[in-house]
Scaffold this active site. Structure first.
Site, PDB file in Angstrom:
ATOM      1  N   TYR A  73     -98.486  -0.836  33.865  1.00 22.46           N
ATOM      2  CA  TYR A  73     -99.581  -0.698  34.825  1.00 22.46           C
ATOM      3  C   TYR A  73    -100.307   0.620  34.581  1.00 22.46           C
ATOM      4  O   TYR A  73     -99.678   1.636  34.331  1.00 22.46           O
ATOM      5  CB  TYR A  73     -99.063  -0.683  36.263  1.00 22.46           C
ATOM      6  CG  TYR A  73     -98.398  -1.939  36.759  1.00 22.46           C
ATOM      7  CD1 TYR A  73     -98.111  -3.011  35.919  1.00 22.46           C
ATOM      8  CD2 TYR A  73     -98.034  -2.054  38.094  1.00 22.46           C
ATOM      9  CE1 TYR A  73     -97.495  -4.149  36.389  1.00 22.46           C
ATOM     10  CE2 TYR A  73     -97.410  -3.197  38.573  1.00 22.46           C
ATOM     11  CZ  TYR A  73     -97.141  -4.241  37.720  1.00 22.46           C
ATOM     12  OH  TYR A  73     -96.525  -5.366  38.197  1.00 22.46           O
ATOM     13  N   HIS A 122     -96.768   1.814  52.190  1.00 25.53           N
ATOM     14  CA  HIS A 122     -97.170   1.525  50.814  1.00 25.53           C
ATOM     15  C   HIS A 122     -97.631   2.781  50.087  1.00 25.53           C
ATOM     16  O   HIS A 122     -97.969   2.741  48.909  1.00 25.53           O
ATOM     17  CB  HIS A 122     -98.298   0.475  50.852  1.00 25.53           C
ATOM     18  CG  HIS A 122     -98.681  -0.077  49.522  1.00 25.53           C
ATOM     19  ND1 HIS A 122     -99.908   0.177  48.942  1.00 25.53           N
ATOM     20  CD2 HIS A 122     -98.014  -0.874  48.648  1.00 25.53           C
ATOM     21  CE1 HIS A 122     -99.986  -0.448  47.779  1.00 25.53           C
ATOM     22  NE2 HIS A 122     -98.857  -1.086  47.567  1.00 25.53           N
ATOM     23  N   ARG A 174     -92.238  -7.040  49.517  1.00 25.73           N
ATOM     24  CA  ARG A 174     -91.987  -8.451  49.212  1.00 25.73           C
ATOM     25  C   ARG A 174     -91.351  -8.647  47.840  1.00 25.73           C
ATOM     26  O   ARG A 174     -91.827  -8.134  46.833  1.00 25.73           O
ATOM     27  CB  ARG A 174     -93.290  -9.252  49.299  1.00 25.73           C
ATOM     28  CG  ARG A 174     -93.084 -10.766  49.197  1.00 25.73           C
ATOM     29  CD  ARG A 174     -94.374 -11.517  49.337  1.00 25.73           C
ATOM     30  NE  ARG A 174     -94.992 -11.275  50.637  1.00 25.73           N
ATOM     31  CZ  ARG A 174     -96.182 -11.762  50.971  1.00 25.73           C
ATOM     32  NH1 ARG A 174     -96.872 -12.471  50.105  1.00 25.73           N
ATOM     33  NH2 ARG A 174     -96.689 -11.518  52.163  1.00 25.73           N
ATOM     34  N   ARG A 182    -109.993  -5.528  39.602  1.00 27.00           N
ATOM     35  CA  ARG A 182    -109.163  -6.289  38.668  1.00 27.00           C
ATOM     36  C   ARG A 182    -108.832  -7.690  39.177  1.00 27.00           C
ATOM     37  O   ARG A 182    -108.800  -8.653  38.420  1.00 27.00           O
ATOM     38  CB  ARG A 182    -107.878  -5.507  38.399  1.00 27.00           C
ATOM     39  CG  ARG A 182    -107.017  -6.084  37.293  1.00 27.00           C
ATOM     40  CD  ARG A 182    -105.814  -6.816  37.819  1.00 27.00           C
ATOM     41  NE  ARG A 182    -105.041  -5.968  38.708  1.00 27.00           N
ATOM     42  CZ  ARG A 182    -104.087  -6.421  39.511  1.00 27.00           C
ATOM     43  NH1 ARG A 182    -103.827  -7.707  39.560  1.00 27.00           N
ATOM     44  NH2 ARG A 182    -103.428  -5.595  40.305  1.00 27.00           N
ATOM     45  N   ARG A 215     -91.492   0.289  45.774  1.00 23.58           N
ATOM     46  CA  ARG A 215     -90.780  -0.492  44.764  1.00 23.58           C
ATOM     47  C   ARG A 215     -90.261   0.483  43.708  1.00 23.58           C
ATOM     48  O   ARG A 215     -90.970   1.393  43.297  1.00 23.58           O
ATOM     49  CB  ARG A 215     -91.697  -1.516  44.078  1.00 23.58           C
ATOM     50  CG  ARG A 215     -92.335  -2.532  45.003  1.00 23.58           C
ATOM     51  CD  ARG A 215     -93.104  -3.570  44.185  1.00 23.58           C
ATOM     52  NE  ARG A 215     -94.008  -4.354  45.017  1.00 23.58           N
ATOM     53  CZ  ARG A 215     -93.647  -5.432  45.704  1.00 23.58           C
ATOM     54  NH1 ARG A 215     -92.398  -5.841  45.665  1.00 23.58           N
ATOM     55  NH2 ARG A 215     -94.533  -6.097  46.426  1.00 23.58           N
ATOM     56  N   HIS A 270    -104.201  -0.963  37.706  1.00 22.84           N
ATOM     57  CA  HIS A 270    -103.597  -0.813  39.028  1.00 22.84           C
ATOM     58  C   HIS A 270    -104.092   0.430  39.775  1.00 22.84           C
ATOM     59  O   HIS A 270    -103.871   0.558  40.979  1.00 22.84           O
ATOM     60  CB  HIS A 270    -102.068  -0.760  38.873  1.00 22.84           C
ATOM     61  CG  HIS A 270    -101.305  -0.900  40.143  1.00 22.84           C
ATOM     62  ND1 HIS A 270    -100.691   0.164  40.764  1.00 22.84           N
ATOM     63  CD2 HIS A 270    -101.047  -1.983  40.917  1.00 22.84           C
ATOM     64  CE1 HIS A 270    -100.073  -0.258  41.863  1.00 22.84           C
ATOM     65  NE2 HIS A 270    -100.283  -1.550  41.985  1.00 22.84           N
TER      66      HIS A 270
END
Length: 499
Positions: A273, A240, A210, A369, A180, A397
């Site tokens: 984050y 990822h 997504r 988290r 992303r 994160h």
């Protein structure tokens, strides 16, 4: 309601909320062009997917409830009763109100002290490096560098690293994974500049990220137009991992510089984050990242790595082996301890093995988290496991994994949570941290979080959470505030400490 239905007598109203399936249905191995296939699926998504969940307020009458379930073709197991607001995301609108006294005080990210006197890349490849004018690569050659966002600036570290590489005449190639990124991405602009400067640039763009599919399609096309070698990853797997490799010519050798992170290469989310990144030019990591990119581009069937934990190749087995080693140490009369920080803990095999470790006497502290499917504090099952979730100004994160290893401590960071999708259905990268100073810094970060008595919520054996509070007159320990102030002090900006 009167505004929506003027002139009518409103007798009752019952809000409800529908969640629809947003997954793309793709036959990747049958698609002639994955990019076009995803574009076609995105058009279908806009028309609305099938309902998968119905949320209603608890006082909704049975006749309305039954009608909704029938018309949406859902069952009772798809129905969730909620006390209170259904659309909590709408509360974000309050953040746009001009009420600074109700918001967090302004903060600033700092530049790590080792990066404060960098010179910009020179057009002259023979220019000498001065003590007060090193380039980014010279800093990394001295020793590994850890960066912690958003406490330390993403722009002055990650973005600057890639920008330096784009304009450095000695850089031959840049390879990167993009999951992303932001709409106006300085990183993608730097990659475009690198290609225009004649460097070999290869980027794996994950088209199946997504809700970022359209954005990633746009960047993929733009990169391809300037000559960047764009690949879309492996069939059946999402990529990822957060990795960059820069290949640089230095005197009589070729050296590889890498960045391995826990978060996306996204300048906007890097302000919100908490994430970690490791810069290194260690030969073993460079060789592993080279093998990883060969694996991602289909030029190898890599089954082993020197140092990296790579999913779905060896990560699950390595994590299980690390947990089992702690169990064996306890069984042999030594101490055993595991501390892990991640977004979610869902994987059944990992959870079962952690229960085994707890029963053996391994002390386990988890900082989870989000979703957590492990229950701590169960008699004869998880009495030695403690779990907290930290909810604060920033979204936690980063992923950190610590194993005591009979005083030969090992610590890892990377992109993967302990979830089935991360361990089995995605390409993920976890790196060991070899530098002892960085390892101590990571242990200190986890220690600060475990001592939090303001933003930490303790998971109970029954699945509920209780927020920690300072006892009696003990001082408040807000982990994110402490880390903000530590970052400011590390660079001498003590005048802007957060109260």
């Amino acid at each position: 309601m009167e505004s929506l239905f003027p002139g009518m007598n409103i007798q009752e109203y019952h809000p409800f909320r529908i969640t629809r399936d947003a997954d793309l249905v793709l036959e990747e191995d049958e698609a002639d062009d994955l990019l076009l296939a995803i574009e076609q699926e995105l058009r279908k998504r806009r028309l609305g997917g099938s309902p998968v969940r119905l949320e209603i307020q608890s006082q909704t009458p049975e006749i309305v409830r039954s009608r909704l379930l029938h018309d949406l073709e859902l069952t009772e197991s798809d129905l969730y009763e909620v006390d209170g607001l259904l659309g909590l995301r709408d509360l974000m609108n309050f953040m746009s109100l001009p009420l600074p006294e109700l918001k967090d005080p302004p903060r600033q990210s700092v530049v790590p002290i080792r990066l404060q006197r960098l010179r910009e890349p020179s057009l002259d490849p023979d220019v000498l490096e001065t003590e007060e004018g090193k380039d980014f690569f010279a800093v990394i050659r001295e020793k590994d560098l850890l960066v912690h966002h958003p406490y330390q600036s993403f722009s002055a570290t990650v973005v600057r690293f890639i920008t330096h590489a784009a304009y450095d005449p000695n850089v031959l190639a840049i390879k990167m994974t993009l999951y992303r990124t932001s709409g106006d991405s300085p990183i993608v602009n730097a990659l475009i500049a690198a290609a225009e400067n004649g460097k070999q640039v290869s980027v794996l763009v994950e088209l199946k990220a997504r809700f970022d599919e359209e954005n990633n399609i746009y960047w993929a096309r733009r990169l391809e137009r300037v000559g960047v070698h764009v690949v879309y990853g492996l069939v059946g797997l999402k990529t990822h991992s957060k990795t960059v490799m820069v290949v640089r010519r230095e005197k009589d050798q070729i050296r590889r510089y890498v960045h391995i992170g826990t978060g996306n290469y996204n300048q906007k989310t890097a302000r919100l984050y908490t994430d970690l990144g490791l810069f290194s030019c260690r030969e073993e990591l460079g060789a592993d990242i080279t093998d990883l990119f060969n694996f991602l581009t289909g030029y190898s069937l890599q089954k082993s790595y020197r140092e990296l934990l790579v999913a779905p190749v060896n990560m699950r087995d390595r994590f299980l082996a690390l947990i089992h080693r702690e169990i064996e140490n306890v069984q042999n009369g030594f101490s055993g301890r595991i501390v892990a920080k991640m977004n979610s803990l869902v994987d059944p095999q990992i959870i079962t093995t952690l229960y085994e470790a707890s029963c053996a006497g391994v002390q386990i502290d988890l900082i989870i988290r989000g979703v957590c499917c492990l229950r701590p504090g169960l008699k004869d099952i998880s009495e030695n496991i403690r779990i907290i979730s930290i909810v604060g100004r920033f979204l936690e994160h980063s992923r950190i994994y610590y194993f005591h290893n009979n005083t030969q401590e090992e610590i890892y960071i990377g992109s993967a949570d302990w979830m089935r999708r991360n361990l089995d259905r995605r390409v993920e990268v976890i790196t060991p941290v070899k530098d002892p100073d960085i390892a101590k810094d990571l242990q200190e970060i986890m220690g600060i979080m475990l001592a939090d008595n303001r933003q930490a919520w303790e998971l109970q054996a029954d699945g509920t959470y209780i927020q920690r509070r300072p006892y009696d007159d003990s001082p408040e320990a807000n982990s994110q505030k402490i880390l903000m102030n530590m970052a400011l002090r590390s660079t001498g900006v003590a005048s802007n400490l957060i109260d």
